[in-house]
Scaffold this motif. Structure first.
Motif, PDB file in Angstrom:
ATOM      1  N   LEU A 172      20.878  50.168  75.315  1.00  0.00           N
ATOM      2  CA  LEU A 172      21.437  51.523  75.237  1.00  0.00           C
ATOM      3  C   LEU A 172      22.426  51.767  76.374  1.00  0.00           C
ATOM      4  CD1 LEU A 172      18.326  53.645  74.165  1.00  0.00           C
ATOM      5  CD2 LEU A 172      20.330  53.053  72.794  1.00  0.00           C
ATOM      6  N   LEU A 173      22.147  51.203  77.548  1.00  0.00           N
ATOM      7  CA  LEU A 173      23.085  51.320  78.667  1.00  0.00           C
ATOM      8  C   LEU A 173      24.362  50.546  78.352  1.00  0.00           C
ATOM      9  CD1 LEU A 173      23.601  52.436  81.458  1.00  0.00           C
ATOM     10  CD2 LEU A 173      22.381  50.487  82.443  1.00  0.00           C
ATOM     11  N   ALA A 174      24.195  49.377  77.722  1.00  0.00           N
ATOM     12  CA  ALA A 174      25.367  48.604  77.300  1.00  0.00           C
ATOM     13  C   ALA A 174      26.180  49.385  76.273  1.00  0.00           C
ATOM     14  CB  ALA A 174      24.922  47.268  76.703  1.00  0.00           C
ATOM     15  N   TYR A 175      25.488  50.075  75.365  1.00  0.00           N
ATOM     16  CA  TYR A 175      26.172  50.878  74.343  1.00  0.00           C
ATOM     17  C   TYR A 175      26.964  52.015  74.980  1.00  0.00           C
ATOM     18  CZ  TYR A 175      26.729  54.642  70.977  1.00  0.00           C
ATOM     19  OH  TYR A 175      27.240  55.667  70.231  1.00  0.00           O
ATOM     20  N   ARG A 176      26.359  52.718  75.936  1.00  0.00           N
ATOM     21  CA  ARG A 176      27.065  53.829  76.597  1.00  0.00           C
ATOM     22  C   ARG A 176      28.275  53.313  77.377  1.00  0.00           C
ATOM     23  NH1 ARG A 176      21.736  55.926  77.190  1.00  0.00           N
ATOM     24  NH2 ARG A 176      21.482  55.016  79.272  1.00  0.00           N
ATOM     25  N   THR A 177      28.132  52.117  77.942  1.00  0.00           N
ATOM     26  CA  THR A 177      29.262  51.513  78.653  1.00  0.00           C
ATOM     27  C   THR A 177      30.387  51.175  77.681  1.00  0.00           C
ATOM     28  OG1 THR A 177      27.696  50.552  80.239  1.00  0.00           O
ATOM     29  CG2 THR A 177      29.927  49.659  80.238  1.00  0.00           C
ATOM     30  N   MET A 178      30.017  50.689  76.491  1.00  0.00           N
ATOM     31  CA  MET A 178      31.037  50.377  75.489  1.00  0.00           C
ATOM     32  C   MET A 178      31.712  51.649  74.980  1.00  0.00           C
ATOM     33  SD  MET A 178      30.838  47.909  72.133  1.00  0.00           S
ATOM     34  CE  MET A 178      30.792  46.440  73.161  1.00  0.00           C
ATOM     35  N   GLU A 179      30.947  52.722  74.855  1.00  0.00           N
ATOM     36  CA  GLU A 179      31.545  54.009  74.479  1.00  0.00           C
ATOM     37  C   GLU A 179      32.602  54.429  75.499  1.00  0.00           C
ATOM     38  OE1 GLU A 179      28.962  57.172  71.956  1.00  0.00           O
ATOM     39  OE2 GLU A 179      28.227  56.798  73.988  1.00  0.00           O
ATOM     40  N   ASP A 180      32.250  54.281  76.781  1.00  0.00           N
ATOM     41  CA  ASP A 180      33.177  54.629  77.851  1.00  0.00           C
ATOM     42  C   ASP A 180      34.409  53.735  77.789  1.00  0.00           C
ATOM     43  OD1 ASP A 180      34.092  55.988  80.060  1.00  0.00           O
ATOM     44  OD2 ASP A 180      32.993  54.762  81.498  1.00  0.00           O
ATOM     45  N   MET A 181      34.174  52.459  77.531  1.00  0.00           N
ATOM     46  CA  MET A 181      35.270  51.500  77.401  1.00  0.00           C
ATOM     47  C   MET A 181      36.232  51.922  76.289  1.00  0.00           C
ATOM     48  SD  MET A 181      34.895  47.464  76.418  1.00  0.00           S
ATOM     49  CE  MET A 181      36.221  46.293  76.707  1.00  0.00           C
ATOM     50  N   HIS A 182      35.662  52.300  75.155  1.00  0.00           N
ATOM     51  CA  HIS A 182      36.470  52.709  74.002  1.00  0.00           C
ATOM     52  C   HIS A 182      37.246  53.993  74.306  1.00  0.00           C
ATOM     53  CE1 HIS A 182      37.610  53.076  69.804  1.00  0.00           C
ATOM     54  NE2 HIS A 182      37.137  54.299  69.786  1.00  0.00           N
ATOM     55  N   SER A 183      36.603  54.929  74.984  1.00  0.00           N
ATOM     56  CA  SER A 183      37.260  56.208  75.301  1.00  0.00           C
ATOM     57  C   SER A 183      38.424  56.032  76.269  1.00  0.00           C
ATOM     58  CB  SER A 183      36.242  57.193  75.891  1.00  0.00           C
ATOM     59  OG  SER A 183      35.816  56.777  77.178  1.00  0.00           O
ATOM     60  N   LYS A 184      38.367  54.948  77.062  1.00  0.00           N
ATOM     61  CA  LYS A 184      39.446  54.673  78.016  1.00  0.00           C
ATOM     62  C   LYS A 184      40.585  53.883  77.365  1.00  0.00           C
ATOM     63  CE  LYS A 184      37.509  56.260  81.918  1.00  0.00           C
ATOM     64  NZ  LYS A 184      36.221  56.734  81.423  1.00  0.00           N
ATOM     65  N   GLY A 185      40.449  53.598  76.073  1.00  0.00           N
ATOM     66  CA  GLY A 185      41.522  52.911  75.361  1.00  0.00           C
ATOM     67  C   GLY A 185      41.467  51.402  75.423  1.00  0.00           C
ATOM     68  N   HIS A 186      40.355  50.834  75.915  1.00  0.00           N
ATOM     69  CA  HIS A 186      40.221  49.373  75.985  1.00  0.00           C
ATOM     70  C   HIS A 186      39.589  48.849  74.699  1.00  0.00           C
ATOM     71  CE1 HIS A 186      41.380  49.441  80.157  1.00  0.00           C
ATOM     72  NE2 HIS A 186      40.403  50.263  80.453  1.00  0.00           N
ATOM     73  N   GLN A 187      40.080  47.727  74.208  1.00  0.00           N
ATOM     74  CA  GLN A 187      39.560  47.147  72.973  1.00  0.00           C
ATOM     75  C   GLN A 187      38.411  46.186  73.284  1.00  0.00           C
ATOM     76  OE1 GLN A 187      42.604  45.396  70.539  1.00  0.00           O
ATOM     77  NE2 GLN A 187      44.015  47.073  70.860  1.00  0.00           N
ATOM     78  N   PRO A 188      37.249  46.391  72.669  1.00  0.00           N
ATOM     79  CA  PRO A 188      36.106  45.515  72.947  1.00  0.00           C
ATOM     80  C   PRO A 188      36.248  44.162  72.257  1.00  0.00           C
ATOM     81  CG  PRO A 188      35.527  47.124  71.260  1.00  0.00           C
ATOM     82  CD  PRO A 188      36.924  47.467  71.711  1.00  0.00           C
ATOM     83  N   LEU A 189      35.618  43.156  72.839  1.00  0.00           N
ATOM     84  CA  LEU A 189      35.603  41.830  72.219  1.00  0.00           C
ATOM     85  C   LEU A 189      34.694  41.831  70.999  1.00  0.00           C
ATOM     86  CD1 LEU A 189      35.401  39.445  75.302  1.00  0.00           C
ATOM     87  CD2 LEU A 189      37.281  39.610  73.676  1.00  0.00           C
ATOM     88  N   GLU A 190      35.117  41.111  69.957  1.00  0.00           N
ATOM     89  CA  GLU A 190      34.357  41.110  68.715  1.00  0.00           C
ATOM     90  C   GLU A 190      32.964  40.514  68.892  1.00  0.00           C
ATOM     91  OE1 GLU A 190      34.771  38.644  64.692  1.00  0.00           O
ATOM     92  OE2 GLU A 190      36.376  40.116  64.942  1.00  0.00           O
ATOM     93  N   ASP A 191      32.880  39.355  69.578  1.00  0.00           N
ATOM     94  CA  ASP A 191      31.569  38.720  69.717  1.00  0.00           C
ATOM     95  C   ASP A 191      30.610  39.573  70.533  1.00  0.00           C
ATOM     96  OD1 ASP A 191      32.968  38.373  72.059  1.00  0.00           O
ATOM     97  OD2 ASP A 191      32.325  36.307  72.397  1.00  0.00           O
ATOM     98  N   LEU A 192      31.163  40.303  71.501  1.00  0.00           N
ATOM     99  CA  LEU A 192      30.335  41.195  72.312  1.00  0.00           C
ATOM    100  C   LEU A 192      29.827  42.360  71.465  1.00  0.00           C
ATOM    101  CD1 LEU A 192      29.449  41.197  75.257  1.00  0.00           C
ATOM    102  CD2 LEU A 192      31.393  42.660  75.796  1.00  0.00           C
ATOM    103  N   CYS A 193      30.699  42.885  70.601  1.00  0.00           N
ATOM    104  CA  CYS A 193      30.305  43.990  69.711  1.00  0.00           C
ATOM    105  C   CYS A 193      29.217  43.540  68.730  1.00  0.00           C
ATOM    106  CB  CYS A 193      31.520  44.489  68.924  1.00  0.00           C
ATOM    107  SG  CYS A 193      32.666  45.484  69.879  1.00  0.00           S
TER     108      CYS A 193
END
Length: 660
Positions: A459-480
């Motif tokens: 869940l902490l990883a998920y919230r970090t990814m949300e923050d990443m997305h809100s900052k305009g950074h594209q997440p890696l597919e394998d990580l997602c």
């Protein structure tokens, strides 16, 4: 010093301003600056009699008195009192001298205080605004520059080329390239006539952004359409843009074009061309450039030799790189860590970790001026080499010895602590980022998400990814995908779907298998409406068994008002709907008499698509004929019987053709 200046394309062109041009040809090409009323602001409206009276009064103030007043304000520790004492005796030109004096010595507080006083007392002109905005740019305050520019009420001042150039330069220096282009277009609409300095300023910004080369070409085309010609400074800037955008051939073309037009290359032109050769380590062409410079009598300064070192490193010529580093040391050009970083980074990325450590230890032994990037390089190299304890030890050493941080250094230290599972120091680094007002970049988020997943803090990883997305950074597919599965396993189905959505709306190309994976997760969590959205948009990419599983689940428990839509979406994906799916849907409709219209619609739609109810479902419909009315049932069943008969004949024909 940014890492890009250490390991990237290197040295960027200087900015040009009206006040700093020494070449007489450039002065002639510069748009003349119209000096405003020396008594009052361009924004002020002063009665002629008042102006005449003020002018006469100022003529009586002697040159000695004004010079004394200038010194009084410049030397005073209490600027407000000094302005009260001596300010009224000074002309706008005198106050501009003081403004430039404060700016020269980086006295930003005094610059702002003086300029505010000048505006309040109506003692500003075009030069005042141009100089002040220029100084604001040196202080990296783009917001303040825009505020001042937008506050200018006089149209002629606001569209003056000198004022506009200062404002655009400030935005470029602050990394606001897109904002500068937008403002540039607004300025032209408001009456700006760009000069060669305007285009040179904007072109320098193209060297620092992705896709800058195409933007630069547009600007050059526009500039030439206005009748402005390229000069040696513009050529240098354009070569630098080509180098930073991996356009080596174009850099050569403009370099040769510049020489053919009679312009003599200087050190800046050669260093930009060397940067272009550094992209693929073209040391042969780089050596030819050095020969040309020597033939032209140009001195091989620190910039040139350091750029040449970068070429050799990129070419993998580490012995030659070592010799050149020794030469830089002998000339006194290796007093900071940049050349060491270039060699260390090249060695480390080539798998020569021991050699990189030798260079690093030498640098520390000589107490070379260090901004932390050498530590960053070595920490990252040790992490890649799985020497986690050494990386962590080096990170701790840096913290003890230095108090300089930026996102690159912090990322390296964060990586070391994450690799070693040191949660305490991970949290400490994150806190350090907040305290230092350092914004996390793409690498920061990647490091943290991988670490939180490793520690099963999904869940902490998920919230970090949300923050990443809100900052305009594209997440890696394998990580997602990894996080999506983990969230699904722990029952966080909505969060898993959110991760899928973030990935879907990023600009990356998704593996088609991901749609099937998220569908299984959503079905496990009973999120049938979200599952329907996945199927509706991607049915052709989802395996048939997964489609059937979804359809059965939806017929049983999905929103009954969407049953027909689901069936049509599945059909439109070229999936042949099974009889058991129709049976489930019709059974559910019959259980809810108020949905009679939806059932009638489905039964009427089926024959037109080549579907018909089987005998079991037909018997169920007949038993509940009161649900429809006898006439309606008979008519519908006849249509379905006809389709059944047609389908049977078609299957027999196919079987006979196959056997023959």
């Amino acid at each position: 010093m940014e890492l890009s200046s250490v390991l990237g394309h290197g040295f960027q062109p200087v900015f040009r301003f009206n006040s700093t041009i020494n070449n007489t040809n450039q002065i002639a090409a510069t748009t003349p600056v119209r000096i405003a009323n020396p008594i009052c602001s361009n924004d002020a409206s002063v009665h002629p009699q008042v102006w005449t009276k003020s002018a006469n009064a100022l003529r009586k103030v002697s040159k000695e008195t004004r010079e004394s007043a200038i010194r009084d304000i410049q030397d005073s520790s209490d600027l407000e009192s000094a302005l009260l004492r001596s300010g009224e005796a000074l002309r706008v030109q005198d106050l501009n001298i003081i403004l430039r004096y404060f700016g020269k010595f980086n006295r930003w507080k005094d610059v702002s205080q003086l300029f505010d006083w000048m505006r309040r007392h109506g003692k500003t002109n075009i030069a005042s605004y141009s100089s002040y905005i220029k100084f604001v740019g040196r202080d990296s305050n783009a917001a303040k520059a825009l505020e001042i520019y937008n506050s200018i009420k006089d149209d002629s001042t606001k569209s003056n080329v000198s004022v506009c150039n200062s404002t655009l330069s400030c935005l470029i220096k602050c990394g606001k390239f897109n904002s500068s282009l937008k403002l540039f277009n607004q300025m032209k609409q408001a009456g700006l006539i760009p000069d060669i300095i305007t285009y040179s300023t904007l072109l320098s910004g193209c060297a620092k952004v992705k896709g800058g080369y195409s933007k630069a070409m547009e600007l050059v085309h526009e500039m030439k359409s206005r009748g402005l010609s390229m000069d040696d400074v513009l050529y240098g800037t354009l070569i630098s843009v080509c180098a930073s955008n991996n356009q080596c051939d174009e850099a050569e073309k403009y370099f040769d074009e510049m020489k053919s037009e009679g312009n003599s290359p200087n050190v800046f032109h050669y260093s930009s061309l060397l940067n272009a050769y550094a992209i693929d380590g073209n040391y042969k062409k780089a050596d030819k450039v050095i020969q040309d410079m020597r033939s032209a009598g140009l001195t091989l300064n620190k910039v040139i030799l350091t750029t040449l070192l970068k070429v050799y490193v990129r070419a993998g010529l580490f012995e030659k790189s070592r010799e050149l580093l020794d030469e830089l040391q002998a000339l006194g050009h290796a007093e900071d860590e940049m050349p060491y970083c270039l060699l260390m980074d090249g060695l480390a990325k080539s798998g020569k970790l021991i050699e990189a450590k030798i260079v690093f230890d030498e640098m520390r032994r000589k107490e070379v001026k260090n901004d932390g990037y050498s530590y960053s390089i070595m920490i990252s190299a040790l992490c890649r080499g799985k020497l986690i304890d050494e990386a962590k030890q080096l990170a701790s050493e840096f913290e003890m010895k230095y108090d300089k941080y930026d996102v690159v250094i912090l990322n390296s230290m964060l990586c070391a602590y994450c690799r070693s599972g040191d949660m305490e120091n991970v949290m400490k680094m994150m806190k350090k980022m907040d305290e230092s007002a350092i914004s996390p970049d793409w690498s920061t988020f990647k490091i943290l998400i991988k670490y939180f997943c490793k520690e099963q803090l999904y869940l902490l990883a998920y919230r970090t990814m949300e923050d990443m997305h809100s900052k305009g950074h594209q997440p890696l597919e394998d990580l997602c995908v990894s996080l999506m599965k983990s969230l699904g396993s722990m029952g966080a189905y909505s969060e898993a779907f959110s991760v899928y959505t973030m990935l879907k709306y990023s600009k990356r190309t998704m593996d088609k298998a991901i749609h099937g994976k998220i569908l299984h997760i959503l079905l496990s969590g009973g999120l049938l409406k979200d599952a329907y959205l996945v199927v509706k948009d991607n049915a052709e990419l989802i395996p048939k068994p997964a489609i059937k599983k979804f359809a059965i689940s939806f017929m049983r428990n999905g929103n009954i008002n969407l049953v027909n839509d689901v069936i049509k979406s599945i059909h439109n994906s070229n999936y042949k709907i099974d009889q058991d799916i129709f049976h489930l849907a019709i059974s559910r409709y019959i259980e809810q008499p108020e949905k009679k219209d939806l059932l009638l619609h489905l039964l009427q739609w089926m024959p037109g698509q080549g579907y018909a109810v089987d005998s079991t479902t037909g018997d169920m419909i007949l038993k509940n004929s009161h649900f429809f009315g006898h006439h309606s049932v008979a008519e519908l069943m006849y249509k379905h019987h006809t389709v059944l008969k047609t389908n049977k004949l078609r299957r027999e024909e196919q079987r006979m053709n196959t056997s023959s």
